[in-house]
Each structure stands twice: as structure tokens, then as C-alpha cells.
Design a protein around this motif. Structure first.
Motif, PDB file in Angstrom:
ATOM      1  N   CYS A  81       0.848  -1.189   0.000  1.00 52.35           N
ATOM      2  CA  CYS A  81       0.000   0.000   0.000  1.00 52.35           C
ATOM      3  C   CYS A  81       0.883   1.239   0.000  1.00 52.35           C
TER       4      CYS A  81
ATOM      5  N   CYS B 269       0.220   4.580   3.466  1.00 56.71           N
ATOM      6  CA  CYS B 269      -0.479   4.023   4.641  1.00 56.71           C
ATOM      7  C   CYS B 269       0.432   4.219   5.856  1.00 56.71           C
TER       8      CYS B 269
ATOM      9  N   TRP C 240      -3.518   4.198  10.935  1.00 55.70           N
ATOM     10  CA  TRP C 240      -3.255   3.112   9.977  1.00 55.70           C
ATOM     11  C   TRP C 240      -2.516   1.957  10.650  1.00 55.70           C
TER      12      TRP C 240
ATOM     13  N   GLN D 173      -4.920  -0.551  11.758  1.00 62.04           N
ATOM     14  CA  GLN D 173      -5.556  -1.188  10.599  1.00 62.04           C
ATOM     15  C   GLN D 173      -4.637  -2.245   9.974  1.00 62.04           C
ATOM     16  N   LEU D 174      -3.348  -1.895   9.838  1.00 58.91           N
ATOM     17  CA  LEU D 174      -2.407  -2.838   9.213  1.00 58.91           C
ATOM     18  C   LEU D 174      -2.255  -4.106  10.062  1.00 58.91           C
TER      19      LEU D 174
ATOM     20  N   TYR E  38      -3.785   4.851  -0.918  1.00 60.65           N
ATOM     21  CA  TYR E  38      -4.679   5.681  -0.086  1.00 60.65           C
ATOM     22  C   TYR E  38      -4.353   7.132  -0.404  1.00 60.65           C
TER      23      TYR E  38
ATOM     24  N   VAL F 287     -11.229  -2.629   4.256  1.00 57.64           N
ATOM     25  CA  VAL F 287     -11.340  -1.263   4.799  1.00 57.64           C
ATOM     26  C   VAL F 287     -12.776  -0.744   4.797  1.00 57.64           C
TER      27      VAL F 287
ATOM     28  N   SER G 278     -13.481  -2.718  10.297  1.00 55.26           N
ATOM     29  CA  SER G 278     -12.567  -1.646   9.907  1.00 55.26           C
ATOM     30  C   SER G 278     -13.234  -0.280  10.044  1.00 55.26           C
TER      31      SER G 278
ATOM     32  N   TRP H 153     -11.954   2.984  12.220  1.00 56.03           N
ATOM     33  CA  TRP H 153     -11.693   4.348  11.738  1.00 56.03           C
ATOM     34  C   TRP H 153     -12.396   5.348  12.660  1.00 56.03           C
TER      35      TRP H 153
END
Length: 320
Positions: free
Chosen positions: A14, A17, A24, A27-28, A66, A257, A262, A266
Motif C-alpha cells: 500500500c 499508509c 493506519w 488497521q495494518l 490511499y 477497509v 474496519s 476508523w
């Protein structure tokens, strides 16, 4: 190679990110634990990510990207994005996605004033764009350089629209920034979160999610103000890279995402998920009231992208 061994090698690249931005990092980790796909962190910004995709067009390195919304159409027009409609596509509002699937919004932020109240001392917390022009705010106001930073360009447009301008008529914003120049503003090139937290920049034109992170996660003496005249909401988008080496994994990341898990994450990072119902009740208590957000209007991404060149040129020629 056995399927199990192939899984162990699963990865997706990505661009843009960064683990410190928009959480992030969490998220990763979630992508790795949920999908078994390793996505290395990447600290490019939108402009750098787009430039890299164009430079590598003949032999792409990245699988997904992104971007701040202003960069979405330029990346698509450069031919570096492939159409893909992820799970949940139909629920995304029409003005927050490319109809063919080249990009789609995952979350958004609202532009306003990120303020270190301790650094202000006895100076009152500003409540409007107009307040920033008052002599008492001399040397206290910062904004990112509109000639290079997307958030700087967005700031110009947010103020312009709030003061009666349009995407074609930038006169109100140019007049405002010429006036503000008399107050000796601080104009950094790079994201300046740490400089607000430390009090070096007492007032910064920035996003709500940075201010809430400072207030609730880093426990700094900061707060967010949505100016009385109004402001704009700015979407962040993702897309599949055309010809990426791990396209199937990239598609799984894009599906993820927009997943419920997810989208809730966020929201917990103080971004507004594209699926509004996924902002948890607890996260919502940390945002300003809906009455304040009623002053924040969605930005028109196509018109903003079309105005980008004029914003840069007029700021450089008339304000700088």
C-alpha cells in the motif's frame, strides 16, 4: 508450493499508509491478523504516492493506494488505477466514489481550528475565520503551505467558500490570506501535529481527527473549533493499482477497509467512517455536537481538483 505456504507469503503493498496517520498502524495489524496479509507501513503522502505510481507505471510495485480526495481524479486520469468495486460498494454515496470503481471513500475529516488552549494564554479561543485576523492573534496562527500541501489547498477553499467565494472565484480567500499575512502566520510545509501539541503553533488549520487525537489519546490541552462561517468535509479514498503484482490480495485489503470491523476502527481513530452508522456511540461522544457539524459541507472533489492549479498560482503570486 502448498496453499498453506502460499498463505504465509501473502502480502500487499500500500502506498501512503503511514502508521501514525489516521491510526493506519492498527488497521495494518488487523489486516494481518484477520486476512493473513502482510501490508508494510508506507510514509508517502498523496502527492508522493501518485508520483511514484506514475513513475512505476510500466512495472508497478504497489497494489493499493490511499489518497486525499483531491488526488483521486488526477491519479485516475494518469491511468495508474484499475476499476474494482469492493464489498459494500453499493452503500457508498455516489459523490464519494468513481462510478467505474477507480476510487472510493473510506472515511472523512472536517477542516477547522486545532487549538492548544494552554499556548494561547489569556487570548480567547477563536470561534471564526474572521477572528484570526485580529491583532491579538499575531504570530499564533499556522496553516500548511498551500503551494505544496493538500490540506493547505483545502484550507484556502474552505475559507473561500465560507466567505462567499466559489470554486471559480477565489477572491475572498486571497483577500483573507493577504490580511492574515499581516499577522505573521507560521506556514510549515509538513504535517505539524507535534508542533501544536507542544504549543509551538497555538492555532493550526487542520482536521478534527488530529485535534481529537491530541485531546483524547495524547491528553494534551487542545480542542477543535468549527468556525462560525462554516467549513468543508474532506474525504479520503482508496483504489486498486493498475497492474499491481498482488492484485488479489489488494482486492481483499480494499474489501476489508469497508468491513464493519474496519469502519468501526476508523471511527475510534476519530475519523468519520464512510458508513455513518459504524461510528460507535462512544466514539461519537468525542466529536463536537451535530449542531456544530451542520456548518461543515461536503467538498466537491471534481471542482476542487479543477481549482487546485489556480489556488497554488494565486497564493504564490498574490500572498507569498
Amino acid at each position: 508450493m502448498s496453499p498453506r505456504h502460499a498463505d504465509a507469503q501473502a502480502r500487499a503493498i500500500c502506498y501512503n499508509c503511514p502508521p501514525e496517520w489516521a491510526d493506519w498502524g492498527s488497521q495494518l495489524k488487523a489486516i494481518k491478523s484477520t486476512l493473513g496479509i502482510d501490508v508494510p507501513a508506507d510514509n508517502k503522502n498523496s502527492g508522493q504516492a501518485t508520483a511514484a505510481l506514475i513513475a512505476e507505471k510500466a512495472s508497478p510495485v504497489a497494489d493499493v493506494v490511499y489518497l486525499g480526495g483531491i488526488a483521486a481524479d488526477p491519479a485516475m486520469n494518469a491511468g495508474v488505477l484499475a476499476p474494482y468495486k469492493p464489498a459494500g460498494w453499493d452503500k457508498i454515496p455516489a459523490d464519494l466514489k468513481d462510478p467505474d470503481g477507480h476510487w472510493f471513500t473510506i472515511h472523512s475529516g472536517t477542516l477547522g481550528l486545532f487549538i492548544n488552549t494552554s499556548a494561547l494564554g489569556k487570548v480567547p479561543v477563536p470561534q471564526s475565520w474572521a477572528d484570526l485576523l485580529k491583532p491579538e492573534y499575531k504570530g499564533l496562527v499556522g496553516y500548511l503551505d498551500p503551494t505544496s500541501a493538500a490540506v493547505g489547498q483545502l484550507g484556502v477553499m474552505a475559507i473561500n467558500l465560507a466567505l462567499g467565494g466559489s470554486y471559480d472565484n477565489l477572491d475572498p480567500a486571497i483577500k483573507f490570506f493577504k490580511e492574515l499575512a499581516k499577522n505573521q502566520p507560521i506556514v510549515p510545509k509538513q504535517t505539524s501535529y507535534a508542533r501544536v501539541i507542544s504549543g509551538e503553533i497555538p492555532i493550526l488549520l487542520d482536521y478534527d481527527f488530529n485535534a481529537y487525537r491530541g485531546q483524547y489519546t495524547d491528553k494534551a490541552p487542545v480542542r477543535f473549533v468549527i468556525p462560525k462561517e462554516g467549513t468543508v468535509v474532506f474525504p479520503y479514498v482508496m483504489g486498486l493499482v493498475k497492474g499491481g503484482p498482488n492484485a488479489d490480495n489488494g482486492k481483499k485489503v480494499l474489501d476489508y477497509v469497508l468491513s464493519d470491523a474496519s469502519q468501526v476502527m476508523w471511527g475510534n481513530a476519530y475519523l468519520r467512517p464512510v458508513f455513518a452508522d459504524k461510528l460507535s456511540a462512544e466514539a461519537k461522544t468525542k466529536f463536537l455536537p451535530d449542531a456544530d457539524y451542520a456548518r461543515a459541507k461536503p467538498v466537491d472533489l471534481k471542482k476542487l481538483a479543477a481549482a487546485q492549479k489556480a489556488i497554488i498560482e494565486r497564493y504564490r503570486n498574490e500572498v507569498n
